[in-house]
Structure formats: structure tokens, C-alpha cells
Design an enzyme around this catalytic site. Sequence first.
Site, short mmCIF file in Angstrom:
data_model
loop_
_atom_site.label_atom_id
_atom_site.label_comp_id
_atom_site.label_asym_id
_atom_site.label_seq_id
_atom_site.Cartn_x
_atom_site.Cartn_y
_atom_site.Cartn_z
N ALA A 131 49.10 39.56 42.25
CA ALA A 131 48.12 39.82 41.20
C ALA A 131 48.18 40.20 40.23
CB ALA A 131 47.34 41.31 41.72
N GLY A 132 47.40 39.35 39.20
CA GLY A 132 47.75 39.53 37.68
C GLY A 132 47.05 39.93 37.04
N GLN A 340 58.11 24.90 10.71
CA GLN A 340 57.31 24.68 9.84
C GLN A 340 57.66 24.38 8.59
OE1 GLN A 340 55.66 21.60 11.50
NE2 GLN A 340 55.57 20.20 10.23
N GLU A 367 50.11 42.28 28.85
CA GLU A 367 48.68 43.65 28.41
C GLU A 367 47.73 43.21 28.17
OE1 GLU A 367 50.16 46.36 29.83
OE2 GLU A 367 48.59 47.03 28.84
N GLY A 368 46.94 41.90 29.38
CA GLY A 368 46.64 41.50 29.07
C GLY A 368 46.13 39.56 28.50
C1 FAD Z 1 57.84 39.62 30.16
C2 FAD Z 1 56.97 39.75 30.85
C3 FAD Z 1 57.20 40.96 31.19
C4 FAD Z 1 55.90 41.81 31.78
N1 FAD Z 1 56.05 43.45 31.88
C5 FAD Z 1 55.08 43.68 32.65
C6 FAD Z 1 55.34 45.44 32.78
O1 FAD Z 1 55.32 45.72 32.01
N2 FAD Z 1 54.47 45.85 33.84
C7 FAD Z 1 53.17 44.79 34.50
O2 FAD Z 1 52.91 45.79 35.09
N3 FAD Z 1 53.50 42.97 34.61
C8 FAD Z 1 53.78 43.39 33.98
N4 FAD Z 1 54.00 41.55 33.08
C9 FAD Z 1 52.92 40.55 33.72
C10 FAD Z 1 51.23 40.32 32.72
O3 FAD Z 1 51.33 41.30 32.55
C11 FAD Z 1 50.67 39.69 33.63
O4 FAD Z 1 52.39 37.76 33.70
C12 FAD Z 1 49.67 39.06 32.90
O5 FAD Z 1 48.83 40.19 32.86
C13 FAD Z 1 49.17 37.65 33.35
O6 FAD Z 1 48.62 37.87 34.54
P1 FAD Z 1 49.44 36.55 35.19
O7 FAD Z 1 50.89 36.15 35.06
O8 FAD Z 1 49.58 37.05 37.44
O9 FAD Z 1 48.99 35.39 34.95
P2 FAD Z 1 47.79 34.70 36.20
O10 FAD Z 1 46.22 36.00 35.75
O11 FAD Z 1 47.44 34.52 37.42
O12 FAD Z 1 46.97 34.20 34.78
C14 FAD Z 1 47.02 32.37 34.50
C15 FAD Z 1 46.38 32.35 34.04
O13 FAD Z 1 44.74 32.10 33.91
C16 FAD Z 1 43.96 32.90 33.00
N5 FAD Z 1 43.12 33.60 33.58
C17 FAD Z 1 43.75 34.50 34.93
N6 FAD Z 1 42.30 35.13 35.45
C18 FAD Z 1 40.98 34.23 34.69
C19 FAD Z 1 39.32 34.47 34.82
N7 FAD Z 1 38.94 35.42 35.79
N8 FAD Z 1 39.19 33.60 34.14
C20 FAD Z 1 39.35 32.13 33.20
N9 FAD Z 1 40.88 32.43 33.19
C21 FAD Z 1 41.85 33.22 33.50
C22 FAD Z 1 44.85 33.50 32.09
O14 FAD Z 1 44.24 34.10 30.76
C23 FAD Z 1 46.14 32.71 32.39
O15 FAD Z 1 46.05 31.64 30.80
C24 FAD Z 1 54.93 41.57 32.22
C25 FAD Z 1 54.42 39.83 32.17
C26 FAD Z 1 55.68 38.98 31.61
C27 FAD Z 1 56.10 37.87 31.64
#
Ligand code: FAD
Length: 558
Positions: A131-132, A340, A367-368
Amino acid sequence: MIDKKTLKLSLKSLRDFAKGRLPDEKLLELDARDECPLDIVRYMCSPDQLAIQLLFVPEEFGGMGGGAFDVYCICEEMARIDLGIATSVLATFLGSDPITVGATPEQKKLWLSRIAEQGILFAYGATEPEAGSDLPALRTTADRVLKDDRIVGYKINGNKQWISNGGVADAYSVLANAPGGPTWFILEKGAKGFTHDEPEDKHGIRLSNTAALAFNDVYVDADRLIGGVEGQGLLQAQAVFGYTRLMVAAFGLGAGWAALDRAIPYSTKRIQGGAPLSEKQGYTHKLIVPHVVRLEASRAYIEETAERIDAGEGSLNTEGAIAKYMASEAGNQAAEASIQALGGYGYTHEYMVEKISRDVRITTIYEGTSEIMEMTISRDRWQSHLKTRGQHYHEEARRLEALQKQHPDVGANIAALSLHALAEVMEKARLARLTRYQHVLLRLGELIAYAECAGCLARRAARIAENKLNEKANRRFDLPALSPISRIFARDAALKVAEEGLRLIIAGSGVTDAEVPAFETSLGLTAVHRAQAGLISDMDYVADVLYDRVAKRAAVAA
Ligand SMILES: Cc1cc2nc3c(=O)[nH]c(=O)nc-3n(C[C@H](O)[C@H](O)[C@H](O)COP(=O)(O)OP(=O)(O)OC[C@H]3O[C@@H](n4cnc5c(N)ncnc54)[C@H](O)[C@@H]3O)c2cc1C
């Protein structure tokens, strides 16, 4: 909100601190060792040291009660130093957000005072392995623990992924599914059954600790449920998105400028073809000026949104999304161009732009993501388009046309062209039901963000002319410099909206072959093309400002 003098002092202490304790060599060393400098983060958040966290905490709980504008300024400054450290400080703020918006008075007093007075570090635990972007898909559970039919606590089970400060925080806000729906809980480190993994081996922000969390029957008392009512978690998370995304926008802005502020002086010293690179138009007008322009367009949007949040206009989630989208994308492009601009040297660690480029990469993800921002922007403004029967952006354009009459140099007329074209593209998309294509919906999000930023930047320039700029606003560029910056951005936005909008509508079969010429006319394509006149001389002027050549230019002209 804090006064200008206090903000200036805070920014200065931050700069002095970085100069003394975080020189480039030290940052590069920590980056190479993939190490979070916890002593530095604690020093920055300690009440009797730098006490940055006080800015984020309301006055009634021992903080300074900084507003959105103050927080933007601090976040930009932190990002100029190091985005990993900035992320560690931000994590405490994010972690305490659900408390600030949703907690009971007792919970606020307890936890916010501890942040202010003891400098405890927080982490924000929302994301999960599955759940991202789709947070409602979270699987972590919080089961009620009953005693004599009364809820006395909860048992939490599940996992969190990518949590900033995950391995170093003292307290954690954790989102879990209670029987009443997603709910925030506060956990403390060391709770039985609560563990974290080793830090992630990341592409960038290597000075920030990011770790996965695991909960195995972790018990918390009922008073750790933020706000005391189950099921409020997603609403509480949503309530601050405008604000928190503004901070990540400031991160993109600060990091982008940090890279350009290395590329600009470098190019004055690097002689190629008998002259410094800074005197080569093909260099400055590709690798420097467009990035300055995009960053300053983002700044205009950040500042306007921060002012509106501080004025009590609500959480402004869509505006926060636009600010984050534009500033994080601009920051990435600026850092990439700076590599570059330094050629082979840019590709090495020593010159820092390579590190900045890796660091700023995160801003379009956390953060989205940018794609989620595009969706958020597009969906919201689509509603405005429908509610006003297609007039939303035409009206906005007319306001800019009125502004143009008072301030003919700020590019308001060109920004208006982009907004009129946007309204036409959206209307055609509505008639042909093109938002059934997700691709169209998301690309519209980008066009909306560009057009709105163009209008905002023109307004910012006009406010400088009227001496009405926020007293805390960034003043790197004066009116003679910001006006061409605004015109350059507006030309880009108008061309982008009209040309890419046309392409999208044709691509989705929104017009027949025969209808294309009339649609082109409605987009104002001829006017958009004509508005490109003056672009090169405006870019020349901005380059002269950046390289301190305006006086010389005036002397030559005389
Ligand atoms: C270094 C780091 C620090 C972080 N810190 C925190 C933190 O402190 N607390 C916390 O809660 N989270 C944290 N996060 C999590 C971060 O907010 C998520 O990684 C981010 O929201 C994306 O979720 P995901 O990684 O599961 O990617 P996904 O949701 O799987 O997305 C993968 C790709 O698919 C695209 N995508 C997803 N859904 C759709 C859709 N419906 N339509 C089209 N495209 C889509 C996305 O834009 C992305 O390009 C952190 C992440 C990182 C890498």
C-alpha cells in the site's frame, strides 16, 4: 506565525550551523558510508541547541508556531544543505501531523510538548509493502483489547515500508485498520513485538534513515489512539496534505537551486573555446536559464499557496499538489542539467551536483508521486471546469488580462493565453469524454499545473511592482529580472498547453480531421506562436542577471 526577524535569525543559524558542521567533505563522506548522522539530527531538533522543531510546534505546546510560509522558508534552506538531513527533520513533523490535526487536547499536550521540550524524533508510518499510492489498501490491523466490555487498548499487527527515521525515531505515528476503519496510533520505540529492519540501501538521501517496521501483537493503551475515535485516519492524513506537500515542494526548490548555485559559478571559471562557459548562449540558455525560470515559477506557486494556508483558506490540497509537482520536477531537471553543466566533473562525487541529483530524485516519489499529483490536480480542476460550465480557466485568464493593463511587462497576457487554451482543451475533452483515458486525465494535470503557475508567477511580478510582496518572500530577483522570468515561463506554458493539448485531443479522436483547423483557432495557436517573440532577448537578460552583467550590458547599450 513568527515575525520576519525571528525567521531570518533561524535561517541564519541554520546556515551557520551547516557551514561549521556540514562542509561538503563531511556530507560526501556520510553519503559514501550511507550513514544517517543522528547526532546532527538530534542537535538540530534539540531545544537547547538549534531547535528547528520548535518552528513546527504550536506556541501553546512550547513551540514557535511557525506558519506555512515560515516552514517553506526553513524547508528550502534545509534542502540546500542536505536533503537526507532535511528528510529526517521533516519526518518528525510528518509524524506529529496526525496529532496536530486530530489528537485530543491531552494527547496534543503530551506529544507536542515532548517534541518541543525534549526534542524527541518521530516517524510517520503510513506506507506498507502493498500500500503505497493506494493507502486505503493497507493491511496493518489494530484489534481491540477489551476488559469488562470496555476498550482498554489495541493489538497491532502488520508491516510498514520505507519509513523515514524508521530505525532511529523515539515515537511513531502508525496507521492501522481498526474495526472502525483506518486509525492512527502512537507507538514508542522498544514496545514489545515492535521491530525495524536494517536501513535501506538507497539511491539518494543516504543521510536519512529509511527502514521497514514490523508489528507483532504490539499492545498500545487506548489513549494512544489519536483523537480517541476509530476510522478518522485517512481524513486526518488528508487534512494536512496541502501543507506537507508544500514542504516537499520547498525541498525540490532548495535542492534545485543548490545545484544551480554550483553550476553558475563553475561556468564563470571554466574556459572552453577561448571564453568562459557563462558567455556561451547555447550553454546558459539550455542548462541554466530555463531551470532558473521553472524553479522561480514553482516558488511563486509555493509562496502564494503558503500565504493562503496561513490566511486560513483551508488545507488547499490541490494547490499543495501543484506546488509539489512543479517544484519537485523542476528541482530534478535543474540538478540533472547541473551535472551536464559541469561536464565530466559533474559526473564525479566531488563536485556535489551528482549527490544533489540523487538526493532530489526522492521528491517526485515521497508524499505522493508525480503521477498521483497529476491525478489529484486533474480530478479537482475537472470539477471546477464542470461546475462553471467550462468558464473556470477563461475567467482566470480574464483576470490576468485585466492585470496586464496595469502591468504590461509581467507576462500576464501570455499566461492568459495558456489559460484560455486550457479551458478549450478541457471543454473538448469533456465533449468527447476523453477523461475515460487515464493518460489524458494525467496529462491534463500537467497542463493545468503549468498554466496555473504561469498566472501565479505573473501575479508575483505584479506584486513586486506594487510593493505588496510578502515581507518574508524570497527577493533574489527584482522586478526587472522577474518580469522576463515570468514572460519566459508563460511562453513555455502557453506553447505546452496549446500544442500538447491539441495533440491529446487529436490522439483521443476528440476532433475529426475536418474540425482540426477550427479547434486550432479556438486554442489561439497563432497568438501563442506570436507570443514567442522576444524569448531570446528575455533569456539573454536573465543570463545577464544571473552572471551579474546587467551594468555592463547597460554600459554597452549606452
Ligand atoms: C526514501 C523514502 C522515504 C519515505 N518515507 C516515508 C515515510 O516516512 N512514511 C511513509 O509513510 N512513507 C514513506 N515513503 C513511502 C512513499 O510515500 C511511497 O514510496 C510513495 O507514496 C509511492 O508508493 P510506492 O512506493 O508503493 O509506489 P507505487 O504506489 O507502487 O507506485 C509505483 C509507480 O506507479 C505509479 N502509480 C501508482 N498508482 C498509480 C495509478 N493509480 N495510476 C497511475 N500510476 C500509478 C506511481 O506514480 C509510481 O510511478 C518513503 C519512500 C521512500 C523511497
